[in-house]
Motif scaffolding. Structure first.
Motif, PDB file in Angstrom:
ATOM      1  N   UNK A   1       0.831  -1.207   0.000  1.00 53.29           N
ATOM      2  CA  UNK A   1       0.000   0.000   0.000  1.00 53.29           C
ATOM      3  C   UNK A   1       0.861   1.252   0.000  1.00 53.29           C
ATOM      4  N   UNK A   2       1.942   1.246   0.773  1.00 54.18           N
ATOM      5  CA  UNK A   2       2.836   2.398   0.832  1.00 54.18           C
ATOM      6  C   UNK A   2       3.472   2.658  -0.528  1.00 54.18           C
ATOM      7  N   UNK A   3       3.917   1.599  -1.210  1.00 53.21           N
ATOM      8  CA  UNK A   3       4.548   1.786  -2.516  1.00 53.21           C
ATOM      9  C   UNK A   3       3.546   2.290  -3.549  1.00 53.21           C
ATOM     10  N   UNK A   4       2.366   1.708  -3.574  1.00 52.46           N
ATOM     11  CA  UNK A   4       1.350   2.156  -4.525  1.00 52.46           C
ATOM     12  C   UNK A   4       0.999   3.624  -4.297  1.00 52.46           C
ATOM     13  N   UNK A   5       0.867   4.004  -3.031  1.00 55.84           N
ATOM     14  CA  UNK A   5       0.559   5.400  -2.706  1.00 55.84           C
ATOM     15  C   UNK A   5       1.694   6.329  -3.129  1.00 55.84           C
TER      16      UNK A   5
ATOM     17  N   UNK B   1       3.947   4.624 -12.173  1.00 53.21           N
ATOM     18  CA  UNK B   1       2.527   4.287 -12.057  1.00 53.21           C
ATOM     19  C   UNK B   1       2.255   2.855 -12.516  1.00 53.21           C
ATOM     20  N   UNK B   2       2.950   2.424 -13.562  1.00 52.54           N
ATOM     21  CA  UNK B   2       2.782   1.043 -14.023  1.00 52.54           C
ATOM     22  C   UNK B   2       3.206   0.064 -12.928  1.00 52.54           C
ATOM     23  N   UNK B   3       4.331   0.366 -12.262  1.00 53.69           N
ATOM     24  CA  UNK B   3       4.789  -0.495 -11.168  1.00 53.69           C
ATOM     25  C   UNK B   3       3.837  -0.441  -9.981  1.00 53.69           C
TER      26      UNK B   3
ATOM     27  N   UNK C   1       1.815  -3.551  -8.173  1.00 55.37           N
ATOM     28  CA  UNK C   1       1.849  -3.833  -6.738  1.00 55.37           C
ATOM     29  C   UNK C   1       0.436  -3.866  -6.152  1.00 55.37           C
ATOM     30  N   UNK C   2      -0.426  -2.976  -6.628  1.00 56.47           N
ATOM     31  CA  UNK C   2      -1.785  -2.882  -6.086  1.00 56.47           C
ATOM     32  C   UNK C   2      -2.618  -4.117  -6.384  1.00 56.47           C
TER      33      UNK C   2
END
Length: 446
Positions: free
Chosen positions: A267-271, A428-430, A434-435
């Motif tokens: 969640x932290x990485x996606x955010x 954003x693709x990464x 992750x999401x």
């Protein structure tokens, strides 16, 4: 304002009401009472982003380059990030009313003082101070919501909060453009007038918060003691059950508990990837639009507000529909992919299509955030929840440093105002990838 204090009602839930019926009515009442005050986030977002309208004039009047501007814009988030976790833990101890008032007073004063920067060094210093002053407002409000609302209502409340940020940009950008046209009045530049006029209202809003904001349900004058207890029992029970299901039920406040949770790291990485893209657009879109032709500051502000109009639409329509864990996860993934697609279009197309691309990106600006901000409360409780919310926003907000810095550096290096967007596009693709692994239900998390 509907938040004016009223007398305590002596009515309690009638015997035929189920607890959920009673809670539903209390949720609506609390939303009506709290949201107008917490629209203070409008002012914070406005004071955070009005620097974008001043970019071109700062370059002309003070000799600040695009790279220096990008660095200064991003430095705000450096001290903001460092100060967020301590700020949330302090609020947990001293209460929301005192601490949110303190935040608003200090950031209002410093935001107005941005009018007196003289060059790159003072620009950097004021941005660092502004970040430290405002740190903790958003995670503090998010923590405050956990005192009042269960997850199904909290997602709606967060969506309404972020809608305030959209409104700030839709209305604030044209107003900022008009203030920029005050150039020369009283011997001041237009950007100086903009900083002062948009900073001072925070002081009045701080007084309203100190006067009317209760620290929690037990202090709310519109709830009886029984009603306050019903609200507190419901949110405590949900958080405790979620933390136990996720194996994070100590509530000790240790950040190691958060960092060991693989789902929280996703969640932290996606955010973070979302924030890099968001603030790349926030701080550089006015300059991009200004490069499309001989446009007045008001016209630039008006066009800059269009993507935030679509952001308001997304904030209203999508988060309330995230009623299941699967939907929440899918909306996060789709939101990141929409942002990705819009930025690709903006990076390669001419002005009209590029603006449409930014507007498409804007649709997802405040779809991703409210869902991810709701995520920690499904896994933690107590001080650990306070620290987890702050950490999610702290690491995410460093994207506000990375995005503008890359945009400014790329513009100076290539001469193309849009070249830095490609870094956001890859991230954003990464983030979307992750999401896809997120599990909004603790029972289904790995």
């Amino acid at each position: 304002m509907s938040l004016i204090r009223g007398s305590r009602t002596n009515s309690a839930a009638t015997p035929h009401e189920t607890p959920r019926d009673a809670l539903g009515e209390l949720d609506q009442r609390n939303l009506r009472r709290l949201m107008p005050l917490l629209a203070a986030y409008i002012m914070s977002f406005l004071d955070r982003t009005n620097i974008g309208l001043a970019k071109e004039r700062l370059e002309v009047d003070l000799g600040i380059s695009a790279a220096a501007y990008g660095l200064g814009a991003g430095l705000f988030f450096l001290t903001y990030a460092i100060s967020e976790v301590p700020s949330n833990l302090i609020m947990y101890r001293v209460g929301a009313r005192w601490w949110i008032t303190r935040i608003m007073v200090t950031w209002g004063v410093i935001s107005a003082c941005m009018a007196f920067v003289q060059g790159e060094k003072s620009f950097y210093a004021m941005r660092l101070l502004l970040g430290a002053a405002e740190a903790g407002l958003l995670p503090g409000i998010l923590l405050y919501f956990t005192y009042w609302f269960r997850s199904e209502i909290r997602g709606r409340a967060i969506g309404l909060l972020l809608l305030c940020a959209s409104i700030a940009s839709v209305v604030g950008n044209p107003i900022g453009g008009l203030l920029m046209e005050m150039d020369g009045i009283g011997g001041w530049h237009g950007w100086q007038w903009m900083f002062v006029i948009e900073g001072v209202p925070c002081l009045f809003l701080a007084f309203a918060i100190f006067r009317f904001l209760p620290d929690g349900p037990a202090e709310a004058p519109w709830l009886t003691a029984d009603e306050a207890g019903l609200v507190q029992d419901a949110v405590t029970r949900e958080q405790t059950e979620g933390a136990q299901a996720a194996g994070n039920d100590s509530g000790s406040g240790s950040l190691l508990t958060v960092l060991r949770d693989k789902q929280m790291l996703l969640a932290i990485f996606a955010n973070w990837t979302h924030q890099v893209a968001l603030y790349s657009v926030v701080y550089f879109l006015p300059g991009v639009i200004g490069g499309w032709g001989d446009l007045s500051p008001f016209t630039i502000g008006l066009l800059t507000g269009l993507p935030w109009l679509t952001a308001a639409v997304g904030a209203v329509l999508v988060p309330p529909r995230a009623t299941t864990p699967r939907r929440s996860r899918n909306f996060v993934v789709v939101g990141l992919l929409m942002t990705f697609t819009g930025l690709v279009v903006a990076a390669v197309a001419g002005p009209v299509i590029a603006l449409l691309g930014f507007c498409f990106t804007g649709l997802a600006f405040f779809v991703v955030q409210p869902l991810l901000f709701n995520f920690p409360a499904t896994r933690f409780s107590g001080k650990t929840l306070a620290g987890g919310l702050a950490l999610l926003n702290t690491i995410g907000i460093t994207g506000g440093f990375v995005g503008p810095y890359i945009m400014g550096y790329a513009e100076d290096a290539t001469g193309n105002r849009l070249s830095g967007l490609w870094v956001s596009i890859v991230l954003l693709a990464l983030g979307a990838l992750a999401a896809t692994r997120l599990r909004f239900s603790p029972k289904s998390a790995s």
